[in-house]
Scaffold this active site. Structure first.
Site, PDB file in Angstrom:
ATOM      1  N   ARG A  46       0.844  -1.199   0.000  1.00 22.89           N
ATOM      2  CA  ARG A  46       0.000   0.000   0.000  1.00 22.89           C
ATOM      3  C   ARG A  46       0.878   1.248   0.000  1.00 22.89           C
ATOM      4  O   ARG A  46       0.622   2.226  -0.688  1.00 22.89           O
ATOM      5  CB  ARG A  46      -0.967   0.013   1.205  1.00 22.89           C
ATOM      6  CG  ARG A  46      -1.680   1.358   1.314  1.00 22.89           C
ATOM      7  CD  ARG A  46      -2.926   1.391   2.186  1.00 22.89           C
ATOM      8  NE  ARG A  46      -2.935   0.505   3.317  1.00 22.89           N
ATOM      9  CZ  ARG A  46      -2.220   0.662   4.435  1.00 22.89           C
ATOM     10  NH1 ARG A  46      -1.431   1.716   4.579  1.00 22.89           N
ATOM     11  NH2 ARG A  46      -2.291  -0.219   5.410  1.00 22.89           N
ATOM     12  N   TYR A  98     -16.361  17.055 -15.240  1.00 18.32           N
ATOM     13  CA  TYR A  98     -16.706  15.629 -15.290  1.00 18.32           C
ATOM     14  C   TYR A  98     -17.760  15.334 -14.208  1.00 18.32           C
ATOM     15  O   TYR A  98     -17.592  15.731 -13.053  1.00 18.32           O
ATOM     16  CB  TYR A  98     -15.437  14.796 -15.072  1.00 18.32           C
ATOM     17  CG  TYR A  98     -15.703  13.325 -14.990  1.00 18.32           C
ATOM     18  CD1 TYR A  98     -16.045  12.613 -16.130  1.00 18.32           C
ATOM     19  CD2 TYR A  98     -15.643  12.647 -13.778  1.00 18.32           C
ATOM     20  CE1 TYR A  98     -16.323  11.255 -16.062  1.00 18.32           C
ATOM     21  CE2 TYR A  98     -15.909  11.296 -13.700  1.00 18.32           C
ATOM     22  CZ  TYR A  98     -16.249  10.605 -14.846  1.00 18.32           C
ATOM     23  OH  TYR A  98     -16.521   9.266 -14.777  1.00 18.32           O
ATOM     24  N   ASP A 170      -7.347  18.638 -14.905  1.00 16.06           N
ATOM     25  CA  ASP A 170      -7.677  17.264 -15.287  1.00 16.06           C
ATOM     26  C   ASP A 170      -7.299  17.136 -16.765  1.00 16.06           C
ATOM     27  O   ASP A 170      -7.959  17.677 -17.636  1.00 16.06           O
ATOM     28  CB  ASP A 170      -9.177  17.017 -15.058  1.00 16.06           C
ATOM     29  CG  ASP A 170      -9.612  15.589 -15.399  1.00 16.06           C
ATOM     30  OD1 ASP A 170      -8.928  14.935 -16.211  1.00 16.06           O
ATOM     31  OD2 ASP A 170     -10.645  15.145 -14.878  1.00 16.06           O
ATOM     32  N   LYS A 195      -8.675   5.968 -19.404  1.00 17.73           N
ATOM     33  CA  LYS A 195      -8.959   6.427 -20.754  1.00 17.73           C
ATOM     34  C   LYS A 195      -7.725   6.250 -21.651  1.00 17.73           C
ATOM     35  O   LYS A 195      -7.381   5.138 -21.984  1.00 17.73           O
ATOM     36  CB  LYS A 195      -9.463   7.869 -20.710  1.00 17.73           C
ATOM     37  CG  LYS A 195     -10.485   8.152 -19.590  1.00 17.73           C
ATOM     38  CD  LYS A 195     -11.786   7.419 -19.768  1.00 17.73           C
ATOM     39  CE  LYS A 195     -12.682   7.454 -18.531  1.00 17.73           C
ATOM     40  NZ  LYS A 195     -12.965   8.756 -17.951  1.00 17.73           N
TER      41      LYS A 195
END
Ligand SMILES: *Cc1c(COP(=O)(O)O)cnc(C)c1O
Length: 396
Positions: A46, A98, A170, A195
């Protein structure tokens, strides 16, 4: 300004231990220590994992930043940036942000006392006028979704500096191949690596890149403290996607430009939204701050009804009806019925998302095949509209 393919490919390291040309997947939760706290730089996945770290360093280089931090989704990356704020702080965000970011800001963070103002960022003056003493973060996307509005990153970065707040971009739609916001003055870049980075519609991932090390260390702290890390295998998939990012983006841009130009001439089309068309209101800004215009196009139909749009999306063969973007297969979506369904009709239309607005994610098929697919679908609805009109005339 853009990343050269040779640099991109050779920034992916050969494994120093074995010479493996593909980055090894360290599918492990923990690392054996010689003594408590004495280790080879890793103790628990982690906190840090070599495969994830390779991806993080790679994206940091592509975005010309100091630190990359990889998350389990684009939204987890956005979430980690918002965690820099505290109660009473304010965000100024782009109005056609978004949808998932809007939901996070509104339904999760507003209850913790973080206020968000949404403004049209295609005119930087609107941001300047919205800044208050509590503004800590300016959040933009350029191009935006689905109306492909362009914001001037340099001008907005200057406003952020003057107001002592952070600018986060972004950069999902452009990718660092086309646009590097940190070089234009932004402090933070985020990506939905789901994406273009991934590029094959086979994973969910997110990345944050900061310009400064100190800010990067803060976000890295939240990555470990909150735990939304990207798994080693998915990190490897994103690295593999990035290996062809340059080539894919080049093709996406090339085909999208041809398709946008075709759409602009078809009689059934009312309006085309694509920053690569000289008719786009901020075409010159897009041209000055990015080396290409991307693979996303939106357009509206002359018959501006939901029914016609729904008929159109049924009619396309190569463009598959789906949310998301940036993969090898071309996709079509109807925002009024999909991504923007929860927005009241009047508000949605006022934001430019007309009833017939359609969004294309141009894939890697041959441009001429994609154009032929759109042409047959447009011709069909054009025929029906003419038929309908002549029937109406006959009954008068
Ligand atoms: C998809 C998307 C996100 C969210 O990313 P996920 O990986 O789906 O969590 C954020 N910003 C933009 C612009 C996107 O397209």
């Amino acid at each position: 300004m853009s990343v050269n393919a040779t640099q991109l490919i050779h920034q992916i390291p050969v494994d120093p231990l074995t010479g493996a040309i593909s980055v090894p997947i360290y599918q492990t939760s923990t690392f054996v220590q010689e003594a408590p706290g004495v280790n080879k730089g890793y103790d628990y996945s982690r906190t840090n994992n070599p495969t994830r770290e390779t991806l993080e360093n790679l994206v940091a280089k592509l975005e010309k930043g100091s630190t990359g931090i990889a998350f389990g989704s684009g939204l987890a990356a956005i979430d980690a940036v918002v965690k820099l704020l505290k109660t009473g702080d304010e965000i100024i965000a782009v109005d056609d942000i978004y949808g998932g970011a809007y939901r996070l800001f509104t339904n999760v963070y507003e209850k913790f006392g973080i206020k968000v103002q949404y403004v049209d960022c295609s005119n930087p003056e609107n941001i300047f006028n919205a800044v208050t003493g509590n503004t800590k973060l300016i959040w933009i996307e350029t191009p935006t979704n689905p109306t492909l509005k362009i914001s001037d990153i340099k001008a907005i970065a200057a406003i952020a500096k003057a107001s002592s707040c952070l600018l986060c971009v972004d950069n999902t739609f452009a990718s660092p191949v086309l646009q590097q916001p940190l070089s234009l003055g932004a402090d933070i870049v985020i990506h939905s690596a789901t994406k273009y980075f991934g590029g094959h519609s086979d994973l969910i991932a997110g990345i944050v890149v900061t310009k400064e090390k100190e800010l990067g260390a803060q976000i890295k702290y939240y990555q470990n403290a909150c735990g939304a890390v990207l798994a080693p295998f998915d990190s490897w998939l994103v690295i593999r996607g990035i290996e062809t990012l340059h080539l894919r983006i080049k093709q996406h841009c090339h085909s999208a430009q041809a398709i946008a130009e075709f759409l602009a001439t078809h009689p059934a089309v009312a309006k085309v939204y694509y920053p690569g068309l000289p008719s786009h209101p901020n075409h010159h800004i897009a041209k000055s701050q990015s080396s290409g215009f991307g693979g996303i196009i939106s357009f509206t139909l002359k018959t501006d009804t939901e029914a016609t749009a729904l008929q159109f999306v049924k009619q396309t063969q190569l463009f598959k009806l789906a949310e998301s973007l940036g993969g090898i297969k071309s996709l079509i979506s109807h925002p009024a019925n999909m991504t923007h369904k929860s927005i009241p009709d009047e508000k949605r239309r006022a934001a430019g998302v007309a009833d017939s607005l359609l969004r294309l994610s141009v894939g890697l098929e041959e441009a001429e095949d994609l154009i032929a697919d759109l042409k047959q679908a447009l011709d069909t609805i054009e025929l029906q509209a003419n038929h309908h009109n002549s029937k109406k005339l006959a009954t008068i």
